[in-house]
Scaffold this active site. Structure first.
Site, PDB file in Angstrom:
ATOM      1  CE  LYS A   1      -2.114  -0.692   3.987  1.00 32.34           C
ATOM      2  NZ  LYS A   1      -1.911  -2.047   4.480  1.00 32.34           N
TER       3      LYS A   1
ATOM      4  NE  ARG B   1       1.932  -5.004  12.761  1.00 36.24           N
ATOM      5  CZ  ARG B   1       2.758  -4.539  11.844  1.00 36.24           C
ATOM      6  NH1 ARG B   1       2.385  -3.544  11.087  1.00 36.24           N
ATOM      7  NH2 ARG B   1       3.946  -5.047  11.690  1.00 36.24           N
TER       8      ARG B   1
ATOM      9  NE  ARG C   1      -4.585  -0.032   9.344  1.00 34.60           N
ATOM     10  CZ  ARG C   1      -3.359  -0.277   9.758  1.00 34.60           C
ATOM     11  NH1 ARG C   1      -3.158  -0.999  10.809  1.00 34.60           N
ATOM     12  NH2 ARG C   1      -2.341   0.192   9.092  1.00 34.60           N
TER      13      ARG C   1
ATOM     14  NE  ARG D   1       6.780  -3.299   7.144  1.00 34.81           N
ATOM     15  CZ  ARG D   1       5.462  -3.114   7.102  1.00 34.81           C
ATOM     16  NH1 ARG D   1       4.855  -2.865   5.958  1.00 34.81           N
ATOM     17  NH2 ARG D   1       4.750  -3.156   8.192  1.00 34.81           N
TER      18      ARG D   1
ATOM     19  NE  ARG E   1       6.176  -0.341  11.515  1.00 31.79           N
ATOM     20  CZ  ARG E   1       5.092  -0.334  10.751  1.00 31.79           C
ATOM     21  NH1 ARG E   1       5.163   0.129   9.525  1.00 31.79           N
ATOM     22  NH2 ARG E   1       3.950  -0.776  11.197  1.00 31.79           N
TER      23      ARG E   1
HETATM   24  P1  AMP Z   1       0.802   0.660   9.900  1.00 30.70           P
HETATM   25  O1  AMP Z   1       2.062   1.432   9.722  1.00 30.70           O
HETATM   26  O2  AMP Z   1      -0.210   0.988   8.837  1.00 30.70           O
HETATM   27  O3  AMP Z   1       1.036  -0.807  10.046  1.00 30.70           O
HETATM   28  O4  AMP Z   1       0.161   1.177  11.278  1.00 30.70           O
HETATM   29  C1  AMP Z   1       0.851   1.063  12.495  1.00 30.70           C
HETATM   30  C2  AMP Z   1      -0.130   1.087  13.640  1.00 30.70           C
HETATM   31  O5  AMP Z   1      -0.845   2.345  13.655  1.00 30.70           O
HETATM   32  C3  AMP Z   1      -1.217   0.034  13.586  1.00 30.70           C
HETATM   33  O6  AMP Z   1      -0.786  -1.222  14.061  1.00 30.70           O
HETATM   34  C4  AMP Z   1      -2.288   0.672  14.470  1.00 30.70           C
HETATM   35  O7  AMP Z   1      -1.974   0.536  15.835  1.00 30.70           O
HETATM   36  C5  AMP Z   1      -2.184   2.149  14.112  1.00 30.70           C
HETATM   37  N1  AMP Z   1      -3.129   2.485  13.022  1.00 30.70           N
HETATM   38  C6  AMP Z   1      -2.840   2.725  11.709  1.00 30.70           C
HETATM   39  N2  AMP Z   1      -3.963   2.963  11.009  1.00 30.70           N
HETATM   40  C7  AMP Z   1      -4.997   2.888  11.896  1.00 30.70           C
HETATM   41  C8  AMP Z   1      -6.423   3.028  11.808  1.00 30.70           C
HETATM   42  N3  AMP Z   1      -7.055   3.286  10.647  1.00 30.70           N
HETATM   43  N4  AMP Z   1      -7.151   2.878  12.937  1.00 30.70           N
HETATM   44  C9  AMP Z   1      -6.570   2.616  14.108  1.00 30.70           C
HETATM   45  N5  AMP Z   1      -5.245   2.443  14.272  1.00 30.70           N
HETATM   46  C10 AMP Z   1      -4.453   2.579  13.187  1.00 30.70           C
END
Ligand code: AMP
Length: 210
Positions: A13, A164, A86, A120, A153
């Site tokens: 993405k 996740r 999400r 990553r 990370r």
């Molecule tokens: P990502 O980098 O997209 O994997 O996001 C890292 C973390 O940010 C996720 O594991 C969530 O804890 C939080 N996060 C990202 N997008 C959302 C969302 N739409 N709603 C709630 N938490 C989010």
């Protein structure tokens, strides 16, 4: 114009959002990245966000919606959502408050997603992202741009990855039907070359009538 990019973590993405935002001059809204920045700034809200992310949980909706509205408030000709919505609640919120033009679903199996996430790395200084399998740095463990150390990370270790993936199936996958029923969904096979995926997405976007 509002385009949503959806798919399991590691589906590409972020990579596609960067290419598309550059091509169309749209704003890329990467919620996860915005949250990590808030954490790095050690702001009050950043501390709250850290609790959720470290626990492998989704950040609370009030924080998410406030972040979204602040960003959409900036007058831009287009927005690309990467990582939002999400959950079904977030999807309802989005379509009830804004016009969504298309949802691009990057389809990837769990095993490939798991392998990509485990590979990553991110620069501890400038945040540039790498993948030790498909996009390695020139010098192992060091950023090509600023030479600082590359790190994993905190949520990219096996336990966090599996959590996740589980969350994705439980909370995000139902959005597939939600957007399909609204005739907004465009599915792309995410197990192809980056350029091929990009071309297929742009063809779908160019067909949108505003
Ligand atoms: P990502 O980098 O997209 O994997 O996001 C890292 C973390 O940010 C996720 O594991 C969530 O804890 C939080 N996060 C990202 N997008 C959302 C969302 N739409 N709603 C709630 N938490 C989010």
């Amino acid at each position: 114009m509002i385009i949503v990019l959806m798919g399991i973590q590691g589906c590409g993405k972020g990579t596609q959002a960067k290419l598309l935002s550059k091509h169309y001059s749209w704003q890329h809204i990467n919620l996860g990245g915005m949250f990590r920045k808030a954490i790095a700034n050690k702001s009050k809200i950043g501390k709250e966000i850290k609790h959720y992310i470290d626990a492998g949980k989704l950040v609370a909706d009030e924080i998410v919606y406030e972040t979204i509205e602040n960003t959409l408030g900036k007058k831009k000709k287009g927005f690309l959502f990467d990582g939002f919505p999400r959950t079904l609640a977030q999807a309802h919120y989005l379509v009830e408050n804004h016009v969504v033009n298309k949802v691009i679903y990057l389809d990837l199996d769990d095993d490939t997603a798991r392998a990509r996430m485990g590979a990553r790395r991110v620069c501890s200084n400038c945040n540039k992202d790498y993948n030790i399998l498909s996009k390695p740095p020139k010098v192992e463990g060091k950023c090509d741009v600023c030479q600082h150390d590359l790190i994993r990370r905190t949520d990219d270790y096996l336990e966090g990855i599996n959590k996740r993936i589980h969350l994705f199936h439980e909370q995000t996958k139902p959005l597939y039907d939600f957007f399909k029923q609204r005739d907004l969904l465009f599915v792309v096979d995410a197990n192809q070359e980056i350029e091929v995926i990009n071309k297929q997405i742009m063809e779908a976007i160019d067909l949108i009538e505003e």
